[in-house]
Design a protein around this motif. Structure first.
Motif, short mmCIF file in Angstrom:
data_model
loop_
_atom_site.label_atom_id
_atom_site.label_comp_id
_atom_site.label_asym_id
_atom_site.label_seq_id
_atom_site.Cartn_x
_atom_site.Cartn_y
_atom_site.Cartn_z
N LEU A 251 41.60 5.63 22.39
CA LEU A 251 40.58 5.21 21.58
C LEU A 251 40.41 5.58 20.11
CD1 LEU A 251 37.58 4.35 24.10
CD2 LEU A 251 39.54 3.04 23.49
N GLN A 252 41.59 5.65 19.53
CA GLN A 252 41.77 6.12 18.37
C GLN A 252 40.83 5.04 17.32
OE1 GLN A 252 42.64 9.10 16.79
NE2 GLN A 252 42.68 9.70 19.11
N THR A 253 40.68 3.83 17.78
CA THR A 253 40.20 2.81 17.04
C THR A 253 39.30 2.19 18.24
OG1 THR A 253 41.90 1.24 17.36
CG2 THR A 253 42.18 2.28 15.55
N LEU A 254 38.33 1.37 17.72
CA LEU A 254 37.29 0.82 18.64
C LEU A 254 37.20 -0.62 18.17
CD1 LEU A 254 34.45 3.33 18.50
CD2 LEU A 254 36.04 3.03 20.57
N SER A 255 36.75 -1.47 19.24
CA SER A 255 36.67 -3.10 18.98
C SER A 255 35.40 -3.41 18.49
CB SER A 255 36.79 -3.78 20.42
OG SER A 255 38.25 -3.35 20.96
N SER A 256 35.56 -4.24 17.28
CA SER A 256 34.71 -4.70 16.40
C SER A 256 33.96 -5.78 17.46
CB SER A 256 34.81 -5.28 15.33
OG SER A 256 33.97 -6.18 14.66
N PRO A 257 32.39 -5.36 17.63
CA PRO A 257 31.69 -6.84 18.24
C PRO A 257 31.57 -7.81 17.47
CG PRO A 257 30.63 -4.34 18.24
CD PRO A 257 31.65 -4.24 17.51
N LEU A 258 31.72 -7.76 16.16
CA LEU A 258 31.78 -8.89 15.22
C LEU A 258 33.06 -9.93 15.58
CD1 LEU A 258 30.62 -8.05 11.79
CD2 LEU A 258 29.13 -8.99 13.67
N SER A 259 34.15 -9.10 15.82
CA SER A 259 35.31 -9.85 16.11
C SER A 259 35.35 -10.57 17.49
CB SER A 259 36.66 -8.71 16.21
OG SER A 259 37.06 -8.61 14.97
N LEU A 260 34.63 -9.93 18.48
CA LEU A 260 34.60 -10.59 19.62
C LEU A 260 33.56 -11.77 19.63
CD1 LEU A 260 34.43 -7.37 22.28
CD2 LEU A 260 36.43 -8.99 21.66
N ALA A 261 32.50 -11.53 18.96
CA ALA A 261 31.48 -12.59 18.39
C ALA A 261 32.15 -13.82 18.20
CB ALA A 261 30.09 -12.07 17.96
N ILE A 262 33.07 -13.81 17.06
CA ILE A 262 33.80 -14.75 16.50
C ILE A 262 34.36 -15.42 17.62
CG2 ILE A 262 35.45 -15.38 14.78
CD1 ILE A 262 34.20 -13.17 12.97
N SER A 263 35.21 -14.64 18.48
CA SER A 263 36.16 -15.18 19.33
C SER A 263 35.37 -15.86 20.38
CB SER A 263 37.08 -14.16 20.13
OG SER A 263 37.96 -13.40 19.14
N PHE A 264 34.19 -15.49 20.73
CA PHE A 264 33.34 -16.39 21.70
C PHE A 264 32.90 -17.31 21.10
CE2 PHE A 264 29.04 -17.47 22.78
CZ PHE A 264 29.14 -17.77 23.96
N LYS A 265 32.55 -17.42 19.99
CA LYS A 265 31.90 -18.85 19.25
C LYS A 265 33.27 -19.81 19.11
CE LYS A 265 27.67 -17.62 19.07
NZ LYS A 265 26.52 -18.46 19.81
N GLU A 266 34.16 -19.15 18.75
CA GLU A 266 35.30 -20.07 18.43
C GLU A 266 36.06 -20.81 19.66
OE1 GLU A 266 39.12 -20.10 15.52
OE2 GLU A 266 38.57 -18.05 16.16
N TYR A 267 36.20 -19.93 20.54
CA TYR A 267 37.03 -20.51 22.10
C TYR A 267 36.26 -20.92 23.20
CZ TYR A 267 40.84 -18.57 19.23
OH TYR A 267 41.83 -18.36 18.20
N SER A 268 35.07 -20.10 23.14
CA SER A 268 34.14 -20.32 24.57
C SER A 268 32.94 -21.11 24.45
CB SER A 268 33.82 -18.94 25.23
OG SER A 268 35.16 -18.33 25.63
N ASP A 269 32.36 -20.87 23.42
CA ASP A 269 31.14 -21.50 23.20
C ASP A 269 31.08 -23.18 22.75
OD1 ASP A 269 28.56 -22.33 22.80
OD2 ASP A 269 27.93 -20.71 21.55
N ILE A 270 31.31 -24.11 23.80
CA ILE A 270 31.66 -25.47 23.45
C ILE A 270 30.36 -26.02 22.78
CG2 ILE A 270 32.07 -27.65 24.50
CD1 ILE A 270 33.25 -26.11 27.15
N LYS A 271 29.17 -25.73 23.14
CA LYS A 271 28.04 -26.54 22.39
C LYS A 271 27.96 -26.33 20.94
CE LYS A 271 24.79 -25.95 26.51
NZ LYS A 271 23.68 -25.64 27.07
N TYR A 272 28.55 -25.06 20.51
CA TYR A 272 28.37 -24.49 19.12
C TYR A 272 29.18 -25.56 18.50
CZ TYR A 272 29.19 -21.05 15.39
OH TYR A 272 29.21 -20.24 14.40
N ARG A 273 30.14 -26.15 18.81
CA ARG A 273 31.16 -27.06 17.74
C ARG A 273 30.26 -28.29 17.48
NH1 ARG A 273 36.42 -25.85 18.74
NH2 ARG A 273 36.81 -24.28 20.35
N ASP A 274 29.21 -28.60 18.21
CA ASP A 274 28.59 -29.75 17.83
C ASP A 274 27.29 -29.33 17.14
OD1 ASP A 274 29.96 -31.46 19.53
OD2 ASP A 274 29.13 -30.80 21.28
N GLU A 275 26.95 -28.00 16.74
CA GLU A 275 25.90 -27.68 16.03
C GLU A 275 25.93 -28.02 14.35
OE1 GLU A 275 23.79 -24.24 16.95
OE2 GLU A 275 24.74 -24.16 18.90
N ILE A 276 25.17 -28.33 13.62
CA ILE A 276 25.23 -28.74 12.45
C ILE A 276 24.56 -28.00 11.56
CG2 ILE A 276 25.07 -30.71 10.80
CD1 ILE A 276 27.41 -31.11 12.57
#
Length: 361
Positions: free
Chosen positions: A86-111
């Motif tokens: 663990l010389q480097t840690l995982s950015s929560p922002l990166s994971l939040a972006i991945s979630f919204k991009e790949y897993s949050d289906i409803k998100y795609r329809d929000e305007i």
């Protein structure tokens, strides 16, 4: 004769007393035995290296990223378990972006309206779905963002984010001085945030293979609860009908069975020294509740202990409001015992207000 009868009565009463004591206290004894003392955040552990994040530090993008903070810690603990230093840690922002991009289906329809550009687009998510998105993209190093860029400690990202969004509108959505369209999807705007984060990472990323994820939930408890409450608010229903609806809901979601199911799995996982992500009602950290309340929150469980004073098992919740137990006004954020941002919560109360637990085996 009288003495003999007295002896028999005495023995009989003694047996009854002993049996009463056994049946009264045996459940507590069994429960205390099952509630082994475990701490996963001791010196030398993964959580000795992973900080207690403060989701308010992410307000430049969105402060409601508790799910991504919990997920990033589970990912890094898993890496540590597999031999990563663990010389480097995982950015929560990166994971939040991945979630919204790949897993949050409803998100795609929000305007988003071009007249009201908002930088708050990453809030609200789920641990299991976030972990399932791991492996789709490179993860930005949290160390880079926190130490070199200072993203979490300032409002700079908010300003850059808004400028980027405005530039996005001007370059993509405008034709001359006339808008091509007057709104665009959150998914489009997410691309702006993603590019901005990538620029700030400057290649300081790490990759993780797709990981196995397991979970245990109450099913569609939240939806069922909302529908149930809506049904009860129907003024045309008689008291008898409302009682029937209550009984049906309680049978479907037997609290004691749910609590036992969650507790049994948590005991097993903690015994294997595996932390657990938990989605629950946040109010349990602020006051002792015995009924359900809204206010979904996500954290991780890193410990367990038996509280002799209360005669109950307690779980240690690693929250996402920093290592201090105080809020921004300097007042105690919790009414429960708190240790450097981790809170001890009565297991039955917590699990009675829990929607789902998630872990990486």
């Amino acid at each position: 004769m009288v003495i003999s009868l007295g002896v028999k009565v005495y023995k009989w009463l003694s047996k009854i007393t002993i049996m009463t004591i056994v049946f009264t206290y045996m459940p507590y004894f069994v429960y205390a035995t099952e509630c082994k003392e475990v701490r996963l955040d001791q010196t030398g552990s993964a959580f000795d290296k992973i900080p207690v994040y403060n989701q308010l530090d992410f307000r430049g993008v969105d402060a409601s990223v508790c799910y991504a903070i919990a997920s990033s810690q589970l990912v890094d603990e898993y890496r540590f378990r597999k031999g990563d230093s663990l010389q480097t840690l995982s950015s929560p922002l990166s994971l939040a972006i991945s979630f919204k991009e790949y897993s949050d289906i409803k998100y795609r329809d929000e305007i988003i309206s071009t007249d009201n550009i908002s930088s708050s687009i990453l809030g609200g998510g789920f641990i299991e779905e976030t972990l399932l998105a791991v492996g789709r993209t490179e993860i930005c190093d949290q160390n880079t963002i926190e130490n070199e860029v200072g993203l979490m400690q300032s409002d700079s990202f908010t300003n850059v984010n808004k400028k980027s969004a405005q530039q996005f509108v001007e370059n993509v959505l405008l034709e001359g001085n006339k808008p091509k369209i007057n709104s665009f999807s959150k998914l489009d705007y997410l691309g702006v945030v993603k590019r901005e984060l990538k620029n700030r990472c400057q290649g300081n990323t790490h990759s993780i293979d797709k990981i196995a994820v397991e979970s245990l939930s109450q099913g569609n408890y939240l939806d069922d609860l909302k529908n149930h409450m809506n049904s009860l608010s129907d003024l045309s229903l008689s008291d008898e009908q409302k009682i029937k609806l209550n009984l049906e809901f309680l049978r479907k979601h037997d609290k004691e069975k749910q609590i036992q199911k969650f507790q049994k799995k948590i005991n097993l996982l903690l015994d294997q020294r595996i932390p657990i992500g938990i989605g629950y009602f946040v109010k349990v950290l602020q006051k002792k509740l015995k009924t359900d309340e809204y206010g979904a929150h996500a954290s991780i469980i890193t410990g367990q202990r038996w509280n002799r004073d209360s005669g109950s098992c307690e779980l240690l919740i690693r929250d996402s409001y920093g290592s201090s137990c105080n809020d921004e006004r300097g007042e105690n954020r919790y009414v429960l015992p708190c240790e450097k941002g981790s809170v001890w919560v009565d297991a039955k109360i917590l699990l009675g207000n829990t929607d789902k637990i998630t872990w990486i085996p």
